[in-house]
Design an enzyme around this catalytic site. Structure first.
Site, PDB file in Angstrom:
ATOM      1  N   ASP A 127       9.373   2.793  -1.167  1.00  0.00           N
ATOM      2  CA  ASP A 127       8.396   3.510  -0.340  1.00  0.00           C
ATOM      3  C   ASP A 127       8.743   3.213   1.123  1.00  0.00           C
ATOM      4  O   ASP A 127       8.348   2.175   1.653  1.00  0.00           O
ATOM      5  CB  ASP A 127       6.976   3.076  -0.694  1.00  0.00           C
ATOM      6  CG  ASP A 127       5.960   3.766   0.201  1.00  0.00           C
ATOM      7  OD1 ASP A 127       4.751   3.539   0.008  1.00  0.00           O
ATOM      8  OD2 ASP A 127       6.375   4.516   1.114  1.00  0.00           O
TER       9      ASP A 127
ATOM     10  N   LYS B 122       5.376   9.515   8.220  1.00  0.00           N
ATOM     11  CA  LYS B 122       5.231   8.976   9.584  1.00  0.00           C
ATOM     12  C   LYS B 122       6.295   9.517  10.554  1.00  0.00           C
ATOM     13  O   LYS B 122       6.214  10.666  10.990  1.00  0.00           O
ATOM     14  CB  LYS B 122       5.228   7.447   9.512  1.00  0.00           C
ATOM     15  CG  LYS B 122       3.978   6.910   8.762  1.00  0.00           C
ATOM     16  CD  LYS B 122       3.938   5.406   8.743  1.00  0.00           C
ATOM     17  CE  LYS B 122       2.875   4.878   7.800  1.00  0.00           C
ATOM     18  NZ  LYS B 122       1.520   4.885   8.350  1.00  0.00           N
TER      19      LYS B 122
ATOM     20  N   TYR C 128       0.865  -1.189   0.000  1.00  0.00           N
ATOM     21  CA  TYR C 128       0.000   0.000   0.000  1.00  0.00           C
ATOM     22  C   TYR C 128       0.891   1.225   0.000  1.00  0.00           C
ATOM     23  O   TYR C 128       1.864   1.291   0.770  1.00  0.00           O
ATOM     24  CB  TYR C 128      -0.889  -0.009   1.247  1.00  0.00           C
ATOM     25  CG  TYR C 128      -1.724   1.236   1.451  1.00  0.00           C
ATOM     26  CD1 TYR C 128      -1.442   2.121   2.499  1.00  0.00           C
ATOM     27  CD2 TYR C 128      -2.792   1.530   0.608  1.00  0.00           C
ATOM     28  CE1 TYR C 128      -2.204   3.266   2.692  1.00  0.00           C
ATOM     29  CE2 TYR C 128      -3.558   2.678   0.802  1.00  0.00           C
ATOM     30  CZ  TYR C 128      -3.265   3.538   1.844  1.00  0.00           C
ATOM     31  OH  TYR C 128      -4.020   4.675   2.043  1.00  0.00           O
TER      32      TYR C 128
HETATM   33  P1  KE4 Z   1      -0.313   8.583   4.464  1.00  0.00           P
HETATM   34  O1  KE4 Z   1      -0.907   9.271   3.234  1.00  0.00           O
HETATM   35  O2  KE4 Z   1      -1.358   7.801   5.232  1.00  0.00           O
HETATM   36  O3  KE4 Z   1       0.502   9.529   5.341  1.00  0.00           O
HETATM   37  O4  KE4 Z   1       0.766   7.517   3.933  1.00  0.00           O
HETATM   38  C1  KE4 Z   1       0.358   6.544   3.001  1.00  0.00           C
HETATM   39  C2  KE4 Z   1       1.327   5.379   3.066  1.00  0.00           C
HETATM   40  C3  KE4 Z   1       2.293   5.265   2.085  1.00  0.00           C
HETATM   41  N1  KE4 Z   1       3.190   4.252   2.103  1.00  0.00           N
HETATM   42  C4  KE4 Z   1       3.170   3.325   3.098  1.00  0.00           C
HETATM   43  C5  KE4 Z   1       4.183   2.216   3.079  1.00  0.00           C
HETATM   44  C6  KE4 Z   1       2.207   3.397   4.132  1.00  0.00           C
HETATM   45  O5  KE4 Z   1       2.188   2.458   5.105  1.00  0.00           O
HETATM   46  C7  KE4 Z   1       1.262   4.441   4.116  1.00  0.00           C
HETATM   47  C8  KE4 Z   1       0.169   4.568   5.171  1.00  0.00           C
HETATM   48  N2  KE4 Z   1       0.064   3.463   6.086  1.00  0.00           N
HETATM   49  C9  KE4 Z   1      -1.239   3.257   6.683  1.00  0.00           C
HETATM   50  C10 KE4 Z   1      -1.188   2.075   7.658  1.00  0.00           C
HETATM   51  N3  KE4 Z   1      -0.615   0.917   7.167  1.00  0.00           N
HETATM   52  C11 KE4 Z   1      -1.735   4.482   7.364  1.00  0.00           C
HETATM   53  C12 KE4 Z   1      -2.918   4.286   8.263  1.00  0.00           C
HETATM   54  C13 KE4 Z   1      -4.145   4.934   7.699  1.00  0.00           C
HETATM   55  O6  KE4 Z   1      -4.359   4.837   6.465  1.00  0.00           O
HETATM   56  O7  KE4 Z   1      -4.888   5.496   8.519  1.00  0.00           O
END
Ligand code: KE4
Length: 432
Positions: free
Chosen positions: A241, A269, A146
């Site tokens: 990523d 993060k 993801y």
């Molecule tokens: P954000 O747009 O949520 O800041 O980041 C997206 C993203 C991109 N790449 C990786 C590897 C990620 O894990 C994420 C976001 N992770 C999720 C949880 N696995 C965020 C939690 C959520 O969507 O509320």
């Protein structure tokens, strides 16, 4: 004695009348485990406290950012100092240089870096830059990874790996995903085939160098080495990523542990220490295509805002100065071997891949190396385990297909308490 959740239920019921599903991000909605999300009031060190006064040991850390635990004094002090000067100016400020310098110092493959406001913005921008730099359209991703809610990456595998992706959400025109190839993680043969047949059309490959988003899945060394080789041979851009793994698995991210260097890296993060910060960066020749230096457009009103920069700077400085990574590795090793012993004691088939402070307890009798393996996990057992742990004050990711994170402020007592809860929780699961 079950925990009281009256205020949580009351507040969440109101949220559902105001916000789609009552949440500002679906991951929090308990959709995969059932029940009502716990409404949190505050965090402190390794703990969260909900609106009913219950305390939880936090193994999510806001889905990754809080490697230092909640309200680290140096981070909070830096935020107060910055906010007393203002929140955002829409003009360059020196704090942007300071965070950029820390990132470039920590991750040598990043020669230029652009700050944005989320991991999604980072990956969306990195893909656009890779397409602009190569003049090619095709992108390669892997099932189960993801990368945020980017149109071209919200895609499930087509019928065969060589077919193009189809949108996995309404609202995404086929045109957004018909240049996205979805392959199997850890499958070298498939990768070789795709690059042999279409390598000269591929702008980039994007992957989680250690996956958190199908649960924790660790790459085969050969897989990463093959990725690096086929990108070198074809001129495709290799994007790691590291939104989740950056500053999580090591100060230099997964790439510093795995020994493979990408052309671009996305971050988020931990980079913001709990405030909204994302970033993308990489080789100078690639990043020089980014506006206003180059023609590839990307912008953001609050990108690089001083308060978020201050939070990220303080977080990275503490990580650099204290180097909590060996302790995090040791504690997480101890915890996961304990969890495995408990699952075995109760006769529950399980896998528990772990690297650094990332880990997932899969209710699965086979090793989990890719998406097809992961989805064979027993999600009913997971849901029961999740709630049994929650009721014992252990706050885990509310899906089998997520990673859990140890924080640098956990104590041995916290770990002992976790194992005690797991022993009782897994006994309940075994009795299902
Ligand atoms: P954000 O747009 O949520 O800041 O980041 C997206 C993203 C991109 N790449 C990786 C590897 C990620 O894990 C994420 C976001 N992770 C999720 C949880 N696995 C965020 C939690 C959520 O969507 O509320």
């Amino acid at each position: 004695m079950p925990l009281i959740h009256d205020r949580s239920h009351e507040i969440f019921a109101k949220a559902q009348t105001l916000i789609p599903g009552g949440v500002n991000s679906p991951a929090r909605a308990f959709g995969a485990v059932g029940g009502t999300p716990v409404v949190m009031l505050r965090g402190d060190g390794p703990y969260l406290y909900d609106v009913d006064g219950n305390q939880y040991l936090d193994y999510i850390g806001s889905w990754g950012p809080h490697i230092l635990g909640h309200r680290h004094p140096q981070v909070i002090e830096a935020i107060h100092r910055a906010v007393d000067l203002g929140t955002s100016f829409g003009a360059p400020c020196e704090l942007e240089n300071e965070l950029a310098e820390l990132v470039i110092d920590a991750i040598p493959s990043i020669e230029l870096v652009r700050m944005v406001n989320s991991g999604t913005e980072a990956t969306m921008s990195a893909i656009r830059v890779a397409r602009g730099f190569t003049g090619r359209d095709l992108i390669v991703k892997f099932a189960g990874c993801y990368h945020g809610h980017v149109d071209s990456l919200l895609v499930k595998a087509g019928s065969g790996a060589l077919t193009l992706g189809t949108p996995s959400s309404p609202g995404i025109p086929a045109g957004c995903t018909d240049a996205t190839l979805v392959l199997e993680y850890n499958d070298c043969d498939q990768l070789e085939t795709v690059f042999r047949e279409r390598g000269d059309q591929i702008a980039c490959v994007i992957l989680e160098p250690v996956v958190g988003n199908m649960g924790t899945v660790i790459p085969d060394t050969e897989f990463l080495q093959t990725l690096r080789r086929v990108c070198d041979e074809s001129g495709a851009v290799l994007i790691f990523d590291e939104v989740m793994t950056g500053f999580r698995l090591a100060y230099g991210g997964a790439q510093s542990r795995l020994g493979v260097t990408p052309d671009m890296t996305t971050l988020g993060k931990i980079l913001g220490g709990g405030l909204p910060v994302g970033a993308y960066g990489g080789r100078r020749d690639i990043m020089q295509t980014v506006s206003p230096l180059g023609p590839v457009y990307q912008a953001g009103t609050l990108s690089g805002n001083p308060v978020a920069m201050a939070s990220g700077i303080a977080t990275l400085r503490v990580l650099k100065e204290t180097n909590p990574y060996p302790q995090l590795d040791d504690y997480t090793n101890w915890l996961t071997s304990g969890l495995s012993s408990m699952a075995a004691k109760h006769g529950i088939p399980h896998q528990i891949p772990q690297i650094g402070s990332m880990f997932t307890l899969f209710f699965n009798d086979q090793p989990v190396r890719n998406y097809n393996d992961a989805v064979r996990s027993n999600t009913k057992q997971f849901a029961a385990y999740f709630h049994e742990m929650l009721e014992r004050g252990i706050y885990l990711a509310c899906s089998q297909f997520e990673a859990n994170f140890a924080s640098a402020v956990l104590t041995q007592d916290d770990l002992n308490r976790t194992l005690q809860a797991a022993d009782e929780a897994l006994a309940a699961v075994a009795a299902l």
